[in-house]
Design an enzyme around this catalytic site. Structure first.
Site: not given
Ligand code: IPE
Ligand code: MG
Length: 216
Positions: A2, A19, A114, A170, A172
């Site tokens: 995240d 990403h 792994l 969280r 999630s």
């Molecule tokens: C995590 O980063 C990647 C995915 C859920 C694909 P986020 O995209 O959730 O990044 P934030 O939480 O908005 O900063």
């Molecule tokens: Mg996120």
């Protein structure tokens, strides 16, 4: 994994750049897991709720995951990593990505150092619903082991160490059933800033915990 979007926003970059920057964090985390002789690592790549994001970001993520598998599967294979996916393999996932998923699993299925389990189109509640449906279809009594045997990957062990990045506290919808006695570690780093050092620190924190599993 995240915090990619916030990592990018803080640098005035597009969320998708975050990403992309997360790829190296994943490689470093896998390397740390190999060094630490961790046998199973599950990463949350895309949730059943992530379809609510803007179509352009969803499309980027589908393409990104496909390309990442193409770019990385041979080196993961060389390192002795077995790649597996958990989640619903439904019509919403582009067929090309599904093919890369299946190829990567077949390519690495003999590896045993792994297991890198990638939760994709994964939701823990969806997994439990699917397990209950399977129980009904099999007309089996609902015991804990009967339910465990109907999770997406019945060979996945219970979670020992559960790490969430980006300062959020969280769950999630991640591995609810499997995390009954997980030790939770929350780190402030955004996912692109997570790596070998942070993984070692999380394991050190885990080692300081006193696990009792309800006993004394
Ligand atoms: C995590 O980063 C990647 C995915 C859920 C694909 P986020 O995209 O959730 O990044 P934030 O939480 O908005 O900063
Ligand atoms: Mg996120």
């Amino acid at each position: 994994m995240d915090g990619n979007g916030r990592w990018a926003s803080e640098r005035n970059l597009a969320r998708t750049e975050g990403h992309a920057a997360g790829e190296q964090a994943l490689v470093d985390t896998v390397d740390a897991a190999l060094e630490l002789e961790i046998s199973w690592l599950t990463v949350y790549a895309f949730s059943t709720e992530n379809w609510r994001r803007p179509i352009a970001e969803v499309r980027y993520l589908m393409n990104f995951n496909e390309q990442l598998l193409l770019r990385r599967r041979d080196e993961l294979n060389d390192k002795g990593v077995r790649i597996k996916f958990v989640g619903r393999r439904d019509w919403r996932i582009p067929r090309r990505l599904l093919r890369r998923i299946e190829e990567s699993e077949v390519l690495t299925e003999q590896n045993s150092r792994l297991t890198l389990s990638i939760a994709f189109n994964y939701g823990s509640r969806a997994e439990l619903v699917d397990a209950v449906k399977a129980l009904n279809a099999d007309a089996v009594e609902p015991t804990e082991s009967a339910i465990s045997a109907r999770m997406y990957d019945p060979s996945m062990p219970d979670v020992d160490l559960w790490v969430r990045t980006s300062g959020e506290h969280r769950v999630s919808n991640f591995l609810l059933w499997q995390s009954a006695y997980a030790e939770f570690v929350f780190v402030n780093a955004y996912w692109p800033d997570f790596g070998r050092k942070e993984m070692y620190e999380a394991v050190e924190e885990f080692q300081r915990r006193n696990r009792r599993f309800g006993g004394l």
